[in-house]
Enzyme design. Structure first.
Site, PDB file in Angstrom:
ATOM      1  N   LYS A  93       1.914  -1.872   8.349  1.00 55.81           N
ATOM      2  CA  LYS A  93       2.726  -0.690   8.068  1.00 55.81           C
ATOM      3  C   LYS A  93       1.877   0.621   7.007  1.00 55.81           C
ATOM      4  CE  LYS A  93       5.200  -4.807   5.435  1.00 55.81           C
ATOM      5  NZ  LYS A  93       5.155  -5.628   4.590  1.00 55.81           N
ATOM      6  N   GLN A 138       2.828  -7.140  -1.530  1.00 58.37           N
ATOM      7  CA  GLN A 138       2.618  -8.148   0.055  1.00 58.37           C
ATOM      8  C   GLN A 138       3.056  -9.830  -0.143  1.00 58.37           C
ATOM      9  OE1 GLN A 138       2.711  -7.316   2.941  1.00 58.37           O
ATOM     10  NE2 GLN A 138       2.937  -9.045   3.897  1.00 58.37           N
ATOM     11  N   ASP A 145      11.160  -3.097  -1.144  1.00 59.97           N
ATOM     12  CA  ASP A 145      11.460  -4.687   0.005  1.00 59.97           C
ATOM     13  C   ASP A 145      12.624  -5.079  -0.433  1.00 59.97           C
ATOM     14  OD1 ASP A 145       9.583  -5.774   1.413  1.00 59.97           O
ATOM     15  OD2 ASP A 145       7.915  -5.764  -0.596  1.00 59.97           O
TER      16      ASP A 145
HETATM   17  N1  GUN Z   1       5.345 -11.439   3.690  1.00 57.61           N
HETATM   18  C1  GUN Z   1       6.109 -11.177   4.597  1.00 57.61           C
HETATM   19  N2  GUN Z   1       7.429 -10.508   4.463  1.00 57.61           N
HETATM   20  C2  GUN Z   1       7.070  -9.858   3.973  1.00 57.61           C
HETATM   21  C3  GUN Z   1       7.983  -8.617   3.141  1.00 57.61           C
HETATM   22  O1  GUN Z   1       8.650  -8.037   4.134  1.00 57.61           O
HETATM   23  N3  GUN Z   1       7.436  -7.872   2.303  1.00 57.61           N
HETATM   24  C4  GUN Z   1       6.255  -8.305   1.594  1.00 57.61           C
HETATM   25  N4  GUN Z   1       6.267  -8.083   0.524  1.00 57.61           N
HETATM   26  N5  GUN Z   1       5.063  -9.422   1.862  1.00 57.61           N
HETATM   27  C5  GUN Z   1       6.151  -9.764   3.104  1.00 57.61           C
END
Ligand code: GUN
Length: 298
Positions: free
Chosen positions: A52, A96, A119
């Site tokens: 990311k 995350q 998110d």
């Molecule tokens: N863990 C797995 N997928 C995601 C996501 O799209 N966002 C976040 N914050 N954690 C994740």
């Protein structure tokens, strides 16, 4: 069979985002700024967050990674979230997942300002999405919707079967595909671990979304001839022949299933790259105050 190329599509959209950022910065605005919070050192989370942050740089976003060790308390994490909520230099942020077990994920998502919740996990954004109001759409479903759109896949009136009811993928996917929009207007069946006759139900799908996190779960006998198959799986399975010692496995037995499909996403290179795109697009919307215009701070 047409392979849905998420990598190529994501590259095209990255170029589009990059040129939007360039016009923002050349008109004197600052670049969008995404912050990611990572608690602990789960290997997969490290990789996802790293990707990311790297992709932010590719499109000209500013990004910041805040790392904390796994002993961080829930109160400490909420205090960090409040700081980011109040920081005018931060457009959007993510925490995350998964978090260490002593932290309640619902307390964390609820603490995030919905206007910065890129998110799309905050109940306000999930509710607004369901009501078809402007909202941050969770990144993976948002990415899948764009693959359906860019490949001009007909969805109206078709039967979509989603396997998996997670808050991150399965549940929002079922909502998005049933809305009165394109892509959408599907008749959706949301299946899960307690579903009876899953094979028979999956076989009725015109569009099958596999988001269950079980490698190679969807076999050829679960897929109707001519179906569209979207594979959201990304499980690390041992691969001693590879330097990194693992490979990513989808939820679909790709080789056997692909022969029956009209369209299919591969793993890797299908849904995965589009997830980051969804996050970048939400961050751009946040920087432009497009979802919550009343939130513009003076
Ligand atoms: N863990 C797995 N997928 C995601 C996501 O799209 N966002 C976040 N914050 N954690 C994740």
């Amino acid at each position: 069979m047409i392979l849905i190329d998420g990598k190529l599509t994501s590259q095209q959209i990255k170029e589009e985002i990059k040129s939007k950022v360039e016009s923002m910065t050349s008109s004197g605005l600052r670049a969008p700024h995404l912050v990611a919070i990572l608690v602990g050192n789960d290997g997969a989370s490290e990789t996802y967050v790293g990707n990311k942050i790297r992709t932010c740089a590719e499109v000209g976003f500013k990004s910041t990674l805040l790392r904390f060790d796994s002993g961080l308390t829930e109160e400490e994490l909420i205090a960090e979230i409040h700081k980011l909520n109040d920081d005018e230099e931060v457009d959007g942020f993510i925490v995350q997942l998964p978090l260490p077990k002593h932290i309640d994920v619902h307390h964390i998502t609820a603490a995030i300002d919905p206007a910065k919740d890129v998110d799309g996990f905050h109940p306000v954004n999930l509710g607004r999405m369901t009501e078809q109001l402007p909202a941050y759409i969770p990144a993976t479903p948002k990415g899948i919707m764009q693959l359906l759109e860019r490949y001009k896949i007909e969805t109206a009136g078709r039967h979509c079967v989603v396997i998996g009811r997670s808050n991150i993928v399965g549940t929002p996917m079922s909502i998005l595909l049933s809305r009165n929009a394109y892509p959408g207007n599907c008749t959706v069946t949301l299946t899960h671990s307690r579903t009876e006759n899953l094979k028979e139900i999956a076989r009725q799908a015109d569009i099958l979304v596999a988001a269950i996190g079980k490698p190679y779960f969807v076999t050829a006998d679960m897929v109707k001839e001519g179906a569209v198959v979207i594979d959201v799986g990304m499980t690390r399975v041992p691969a001693p022949e590879l330097k990194q010692g693992f490979k990513l496995a989808g939820d679909v037995d790709f080789k056997a299933v692909a022969a029956r499909c009209s369209y299919i996403t591969p793993v890797p290179g299908g849904v995965g790259p589009m997830t980051i795109i969804g996050l970048l697009q939400n961050t751009l919307l946040a920087a432009q105050h497009r979802i919550y215009p009343a939130h513009v701070r003076q």
